[in-house]
Design an enzyme around this catalytic site. Structure first.
Site, PDB file in Angstrom:
ATOM      1  N   GLU A 402     -33.010  46.774  -9.817  1.00  0.00           N
ATOM      2  CA  GLU A 402     -32.976  47.870  -8.834  1.00  0.00           C
ATOM      3  C   GLU A 402     -34.321  48.563  -8.739  1.00  0.00           C
ATOM      4  O   GLU A 402     -34.425  49.796  -8.843  1.00  0.00           O
ATOM      5  CB  GLU A 402     -31.847  48.847  -9.175  1.00  0.00           C
ATOM      6  CG  GLU A 402     -30.501  48.174  -9.147  1.00  0.00           C
ATOM      7  CD  GLU A 402     -29.312  49.117  -9.226  1.00  0.00           C
ATOM      8  OE1 GLU A 402     -29.501  50.323  -9.444  1.00  0.00           O
ATOM      9  OE2 GLU A 402     -28.169  48.638  -9.059  1.00  0.00           O
ATOM     10  N   GLU A 479     -25.168  42.213 -10.596  1.00  0.00           N
ATOM     11  CA  GLU A 479     -24.514  43.342 -11.275  1.00  0.00           C
ATOM     12  C   GLU A 479     -23.348  43.771 -10.407  1.00  0.00           C
ATOM     13  O   GLU A 479     -23.491  43.883  -9.185  1.00  0.00           O
ATOM     14  CB  GLU A 479     -25.519  44.479 -11.467  1.00  0.00           C
ATOM     15  CG  GLU A 479     -24.969  45.623 -12.288  1.00  0.00           C
ATOM     16  CD  GLU A 479     -26.014  46.706 -12.541  1.00  0.00           C
ATOM     17  OE1 GLU A 479     -27.173  46.385 -12.865  1.00  0.00           O
ATOM     18  OE2 GLU A 479     -25.647  47.889 -12.394  1.00  0.00           O
TER      19      GLU A 479
HETATM   20  C1  GAL Z   1     -26.694  50.386 -11.658  1.00  0.00           C
HETATM   21  C2  GAL Z   1     -27.847  50.198 -12.627  1.00  0.00           C
HETATM   22  C3  GAL Z   1     -27.350  50.197 -14.048  1.00  0.00           C
HETATM   23  C4  GAL Z   1     -26.421  51.350 -14.276  1.00  0.00           C
HETATM   24  C5  GAL Z   1     -25.283  51.262 -13.314  1.00  0.00           C
HETATM   25  C6  GAL Z   1     -24.234  52.329 -13.517  1.00  0.00           C
HETATM   26  O1  GAL Z   1     -27.119  50.749 -10.392  1.00  0.00           O
HETATM   27  O2  GAL Z   1     -28.499  49.002 -12.364  1.00  0.00           O
HETATM   28  O3  GAL Z   1     -28.448  50.286 -14.915  1.00  0.00           O
HETATM   29  O4  GAL Z   1     -27.124  52.521 -14.091  1.00  0.00           O
HETATM   30  O5  GAL Z   1     -25.800  51.370 -12.014  1.00  0.00           O
HETATM   31  O6  GAL Z   1     -23.247  52.232 -12.548  1.00  0.00           O
END
Ligand code: GAL
Length: 786
Positions: A402, A479
């Site tokens: 991100e 993710e």
């Molecule tokens: C994502 C991020 C993670 C964590 C997650 C929590 O956007 O990549 O590191 O922060 O959100 O929901």
């Protein structure tokens, strides 16, 4: 001397340098001086994380987002006798990772610094050593906060090694083996020469089976190694190789020998595996030609109550639990892991997405790595690739999570540069970045046109049309999910809740218990529940796989709850290692073993309407019975991943029975528990190694008189240890507990807590006794042996 037997130490030795360090929490600028008196400092063995020893406090500069524990500056010193012969040898000190901003001195001479806390690095120290006692001093500075978006830990939290080699030797991380599935190996070897003139050597490569049998030996290759070092390429053929896979993670060993004047002067070992894989825009991922979905979880590096200090058994336990759930892949969010973690993934059969950074030039917090990125990204990324590129488990290099530069044109040049750095060292693996900007024309990392695969975080509703919107592009859900759950806490709702609701509205929902429902009905607004996500990923072959955020709860990022919440709610398993119910949803979908799991517990107010769920597989239907009376049969329809009954609570026994073709497959029961009456202790392993590192994880269950776990028991449990071990940590998985992890007591949470016992180097027994006011106590014996 004729035919002198050479022992290995004369050739190459790499020994643990973890013992007999002194530690001081605070800044002592004189401590680098060899004459500084550290008599009063604490003696300890590495790996060490001082943050985890501290007290939770909302005011700690790392903030609850960073875990709410102290950070600061710490010093380490160690006196040691230089290895024999050091004047004719190369002596190197290797640090697997120091969080962060380490500076190192030997005998008062400054060796260098390493800002990034996740990089492995080394210094050649031979020229600074002297006969007799030498002093190494390390300053660790984690004082500039806020830094990490999660708990980082502070200190020399990974292993340290001392290596001794000849002056002509294979360089650190100096081999690179590439393979194909017919068994052809290309071996690149980098050899260094720290003498003052070029040297003639012979290089021989041998390959051994995993059982240690010599399979093939190369012809000696003659080589001139000049003083700036020389690279040599060779090839070897293994007939009918055994392939590495997640089911059969078979590894070979390459032994590289360097000979001079007929004598072996260096031996360097490299484990490797032979496997091939492919990402296809339509068909997704395949390993060794066999289609499979990447069923992954993201993991941060902390080990719960043990903090960031690495422990191989604690990592292995996490991976065992993920394997038993059916996961076949891990994303090392968002940084290079400990080398031992990758060794475990190689050995246990996990695919790995090895990730370099969470930010580039643009920051996420005031003091994060963006401050060091301009000067250090090249070394940090190169070192990750060089260190890790022989691991068969690694199938993807991620250059960032991100990253903010995806939103503006500066992202293009940096992406190209980073991909270039990776490809220069390894062309065999795809490079990816975990992106969030979903519009191709606005995503400048994507626009760089340098990545091999489109890695998308969240946005599961876009999976379906991905091939239409990105024709010919390979796709991975890097993710997903970010569902919020607290183990043992159940709260029904008509609709799925998004906490927080959006990026603007202050979070006011929730409850006074700092708990999110384990019914899988809450997620962050950018995420989705476990079921929503998996149903989408499962449907489309073009989704090569997914990495669920996260396998385990981790310290820090307690979103959306305020203090005293201090660890995350995203895990499929809680911080103590107790599975939440969703674990069994994955198990029912990701494994072939028969699963039937029933939730919630069966202690409610008379007449309350309670949703009863079961996750199941290998069956056509599940029938539910309350106190022997059938409440009906249910089968999953369409995309459903569980079945549900709405039941008016009556105390007694709730029984679920799964059937296939009318035949019983499994039965699961949950009973109404009475008052807490006794303690039960269950160790994951009763025999552990007396190596000063091994662990036994002892689950503490609060039972009623009939032996049922009392679902809301929160009794305070006191621990006593006798024998050759100690308590390394305690926990109960509650995200908002501010009890210390280093203690000999813990309150139960929803009926459970955990004591982690660690061995010493003495063989014998460790006896743990657990007591609690008003309860029958319990004890357990763990044996420690060599
Ligand atoms: C994502 C991020 C993670 C964590 C997650 C929590 O956007 O990549 O590191 O922060 O959100 O929901």
């Amino acid at each position: 001397m004729k035919n002198r037997a050479r022992n290995d130490d004369d050739i190459r030795s790499r020994t643990s340098f973890n013992k007999n360090w002194k530690f001081f929490l605070g800044d002592e600028s004189n401590a680098k001086s060899p004459t500084y008196n550290d008599l009063k400092w604490r003696k300890l063995t590495l790996p060490h994380d001082w943050s985890i020893e501290g007290k939770f406090d909302e005011k700690n500069p790392a903030k609850p987002e960073g875990g709410g524990l102290p950070t600061g500056i710490g010093w380490y010193r160690k006196g040691f006798i230089a290895p024999a012969n050091f004047k004719n040898r190369l002596i190197t000190i290797e640090f697997d990772g120091v969080y962060k901003n380490s500076k190192v001195w030997v005998n008062g001479k400054y060796l260098g610094k390493r800002p990034y806390g996740y990089s492995s690095f080394s210094y050649e120290i031979s020229k600074f050593l002297k006969t007799g006692k030498n002093i190494i001093a390390v300053k660790v500075d984690n004082s500039a906060q806020p830094d990490s978006r999660w708990y980082s830990g502070s200190g020399i939290y990974r292993n340290v090694w001392l290596t001794s080699t000849a002056k002509v030797a294979v360089s650190n991380w100096g081999t690179f083996i590439t393979t194909n599935n017919s068994g052809k190996l290309d071996v690149q070897t980098q050899i260094q020469n720290k003498t003052l003139k070029s040297q003639s050597v012979l290089v021989i490569n041998s390959v051994y089976s995993s059982a240690g049998k010599l399979l093939i030996k190369s012809k000696p290759q003659t080589l001139k190694v000049d003083t700036s070092g020389t690279a040599v390429n060779g090839t070897l053929d293994i007939k009918n190789p055994t392939l590495w896979s997640v089911e059969n993670p078979y590894q070979y060993k390459l032994v590289t020998q360097i000979l001079q004047s007929g004598k072996v002067i260096d031996t360097y070992e490299t484990k490797f595996g032979i496997r091939s894989f492919n990402f296809d825009a339509q068909k997704g991922f395949s390993l060794n030609g066999k289609p499979m979905k990447i069923l992954g979880v993201c993991l941060h590096h902390d080990l719960g109550a043990l903090g960031a200090a690495i422990n191989v058994r604690a990592m292995e336990r996490q991976l065992e639990m993920m394997k038993a759930m059916g996961a076949n892949a891990i994303r090392t969010a968002h940084n290079p892991p400990a080398p031992e973690f990758l060794d475990l993934c190689d050995k246990m059969g996990f695919l790995v997405m090895d990730e370099a950074f969470d930010m580039w030039v643009k920051k996420k917090t005031k003091n994060d790595y963006h401050l060091n990125f301009p000067q250090w990204h090249k070394s940090d990324l190169e070192d990750m690739i060089k260190r890790d590129r022989n691991h068969p488990s690694i199938i993807l290099w991620s250059i960032g999570n991100e990253i903010r530069e995806q939103f503006d044109s500066t992202g293009m040049a940096i992406t190209k540069e980073l991909v270039g750095i990776v490809k220069n060292l390894d062309k065999t693996r795809p490079v990816i970045s975990a992106l969030t900007e979903t519009k191709a024309e606005k995503n400048f990392i994507y626009q760089a046109n340098a990545l091999d695969i489109y890695g998308l975080n969240y946005n599961h509703k876009l999976y379906k049309d991905f091939p239409k919107n990105y024709p010919g592009v390979k796709f991975l859900a890097t993710e997903t999910t970010s569902a919020l759950e607290t183990r043992g806490f159940y709260d029904t709702a008509d609709t799925i809740r998004r906490w927080p609701k959006d990026g603007k509205t202050k979070f006011t929902e929730g409850n006074s218990e700092w708990s999110a429902s384990a019914y899988d009905n809450v997620s962050a607004y950018w995420g989705s529940t476990h079921e929503e996500t998996w149903a989408a990923a499962k449907k489309y072959d073009h989704v090569s796989g997914l990495f669920v955020w996260t396998g385990f709860d981790y310290l820090g990022e307690p979103l959306p709850y305020p203090w005293p919440a201090r660890s995350s709610y995203f895990g499929i398993v809680d911080l103590a290692g107790f599975p939440k119910d969703s674990y069994y949803m994955y198990q029912s979908e990701w494994t072939n073993k028969p699963v039937l799991h029933i939730l919630p517990h069966w202690n409610w107010k008379q007449g309350k309407s309670v949703d009863v769920w079961t996750y199941y597989n290998n069956a056509d239907e599940v029938e539910l019975y309350l106190n022997g009376k059938s409440l009906g049969k249910r089968s999953k329809q369409g995309d459903e991943l569980h079945v549900l009954w709405n039941v008016n609570f009556e105390p007694g026994t709730l029984k679920a029975l799964s059937r296939k073709n009318g035949k019983e497959v499994l039965i699961r029961e949950v009973k109404t528990a009475g008052d807490p009456a006794k303690i039960e202790l269950i160790a994951d392993r009763k025999n552990i190694k007396a190596d000063g590192k091994d662990l036994s994880f002892v689950t503490v269950r609060i039972l009623d008189a009939a032996g049922n776990v009392v679902p809301n028991a929160d009794n305070l449990v006191d621990f006593k240890i006798d024998g050759v071990g100690f308590i390394a940590g305690v926990d109960n998985g509650f995200q908002a507990s501010v009890e210390p992890f280093k203690a000999n007591y813990r309150k139960a949470f929803h009926g459970l807590c955990l004591a982690i016992l660690q061995s010493t180097e003495k063989t014998g027994t460790i006896k743990l006794t657990a007591t609690s006011a008003g309860l029958v106590s319990s004890s357990i014996i763990i044996n420690t042996g060599k």
